[in-house]
Design a protein around this motif. Structure first.
Motif, short mmCIF file in Angstrom:
data_model
loop_
_atom_site.label_atom_id
_atom_site.label_comp_id
_atom_site.label_asym_id
_atom_site.label_seq_id
_atom_site.Cartn_x
_atom_site.Cartn_y
_atom_site.Cartn_z
N ASN A 9 -56.01 -29.59 -103.91
CA ASN A 9 -54.62 -29.13 -103.80
C ASN A 9 -53.99 -29.58 -102.49
O ASN A 9 -52.82 -29.98 -102.46
N THR A 10 -54.75 -29.53 -101.42
CA THR A 10 -54.25 -29.99 -100.12
C THR A 10 -53.94 -31.47 -100.15
O THR A 10 -52.90 -31.92 -99.65
N ALA A 11 -54.83 -32.24 -100.77
CA ALA A 11 -54.62 -33.68 -100.87
C ALA A 11 -53.35 -33.99 -101.66
O ALA A 11 -52.59 -34.90 -101.31
N GLU A 12 -53.09 -33.22 -102.70
CA GLU A 12 -51.88 -33.42 -103.50
C GLU A 12 -50.63 -33.13 -102.66
O GLU A 12 -49.65 -33.87 -102.72
N VAL A 13 -50.68 -32.06 -101.87
CA VAL A 13 -49.54 -31.73 -101.01
C VAL A 13 -49.31 -32.83 -99.98
O VAL A 13 -48.18 -33.25 -99.74
N VAL A 14 -50.39 -33.32 -99.38
CA VAL A 14 -50.28 -34.40 -98.39
C VAL A 14 -49.72 -35.66 -99.06
O VAL A 14 -48.85 -36.33 -98.51
N TYR A 17 -46.07 -35.26 -99.58
CA TYR A 17 -45.35 -35.36 -98.31
C TYR A 17 -45.29 -36.81 -97.83
O TYR A 17 -44.25 -37.26 -97.35
N LEU A 18 -46.38 -37.54 -97.96
CA LEU A 18 -46.38 -38.94 -97.53
C LEU A 18 -45.42 -39.77 -98.38
O LEU A 18 -44.77 -40.69 -97.87
N THR A 19 -45.30 -39.44 -99.65
CA THR A 19 -44.33 -40.12 -100.50
C THR A 19 -42.92 -39.81 -100.02
O THR A 19 -42.07 -40.71 -99.92
N PHE A 20 -42.65 -38.56 -99.72
CA PHE A 20 -41.35 -38.15 -99.18
C PHE A 20 -41.02 -38.93 -97.92
O PHE A 20 -39.92 -39.47 -97.76
N LYS A 21 -41.98 -39.00 -96.98
CA LYS A 21 -41.75 -39.74 -95.73
C LYS A 21 -41.56 -41.23 -95.99
O LYS A 21 -40.74 -41.88 -95.33
N ALA A 22 -42.30 -41.78 -96.94
CA ALA A 22 -42.16 -43.19 -97.27
C ALA A 22 -40.76 -43.46 -97.83
O ALA A 22 -40.13 -44.46 -97.47
N VAL A 23 -40.27 -42.59 -98.68
CA VAL A 23 -38.92 -42.75 -99.23
C VAL A 23 -37.89 -42.68 -98.10
O VAL A 23 -36.97 -43.50 -98.05
N GLN A 24 -38.05 -41.74 -97.18
CA GLN A 24 -37.13 -41.65 -96.05
C GLN A 24 -37.13 -42.95 -95.23
O GLN A 24 -36.08 -43.44 -94.83
N ASP A 52 -42.90 -33.77 -106.84
CA ASP A 52 -44.10 -34.31 -107.49
C ASP A 52 -44.07 -35.82 -107.32
O ASP A 52 -43.36 -36.53 -108.04
N ALA A 53 -44.83 -36.32 -106.39
CA ALA A 53 -44.77 -37.74 -106.01
C ALA A 53 -45.09 -38.67 -107.16
O ALA A 53 -44.42 -39.68 -107.36
N GLU A 54 -46.11 -38.34 -107.94
CA GLU A 54 -46.52 -39.26 -109.01
C GLU A 54 -45.49 -39.33 -110.12
O GLU A 54 -45.20 -40.41 -110.64
N THR A 55 -44.89 -38.21 -110.45
CA THR A 55 -43.81 -38.22 -111.45
C THR A 55 -42.62 -38.99 -110.91
O THR A 55 -42.00 -39.78 -111.65
N TYR A 56 -42.31 -38.82 -109.65
CA TYR A 56 -41.20 -39.53 -109.01
C TYR A 56 -41.42 -41.05 -109.11
O TYR A 56 -40.52 -41.79 -109.50
N ILE A 57 -42.62 -41.51 -108.76
CA ILE A 57 -42.92 -42.94 -108.82
C ILE A 57 -42.79 -43.46 -110.25
O ILE A 57 -42.20 -44.51 -110.49
#
Length: 133
Positions: A9-14, A17-24, A52-57
């Motif tokens: 679960n922690t890995a999924e949250v990270v 978040y990394l996807t969010f930062k990458a998009v920014q 949800d990073a994977e759904t977003y991608i």
């Protein structure tokens, strides 16, 4: 909850978040090189889509202009992950230890104040009873 489940679960949250930062970061890069694309990506990414990073991608890849952006986001995300994940366990552990210390100190101070206030009040009551006798 088992430690392995917590780690997953922690890995999924990270990862989210990394996807969010990458998009920014991609939006900021595009603002300098291709403002229209930057605006499109900012608008596309708004409204909680990045939760949800994977759904977003997957969803951005289905957009006509999204395939190239998805590849760029994934590349930036991987680069960020490579740079930070080495330090993450140490930083998280140190942060938790520091935070716990601050909270414990605060709790101890409150307990000490409450105990000393109660002791002072009891002593004052005892003195006034002695004076009245």
């Amino acid at each position: 909850m088992q430690p392995k489940d917590i780690a997953r679960n922690t890995a999924e949250v990270v990862q989210n978040y990394l996807t969010f930062k990458a998009v920014q970061l991609v939006i900021a890069q595009l603002a300098e090189t291709n403002p229209q694309e930057s605006i499109w990506l900012r608008e596309y990414s708004s409204g909680g889509k990045l939760r949800d990073a994977e759904t977003y991608i997957q969803e951005i890849m289905s957009e006509p202009r999204g395939k190239e952006l998805a590849m760029r986001i994934m590349t930036v995300r991987a680069d960020i992950a490579e740079k930070i994940l080495e330090f993450l366990p140490e930083i998280v552990t140190a942060g938790i230890e520091k935070s716990n210390l601050v909270h414990r100190r605060y709790l101890l101070e409150r307990l000490t104040q409450t105990s000393s206030e109660a002791s002072s009040q009891n002593a004052s009551e005892a003195e006034s009873e002695t004076e009245n006798d």
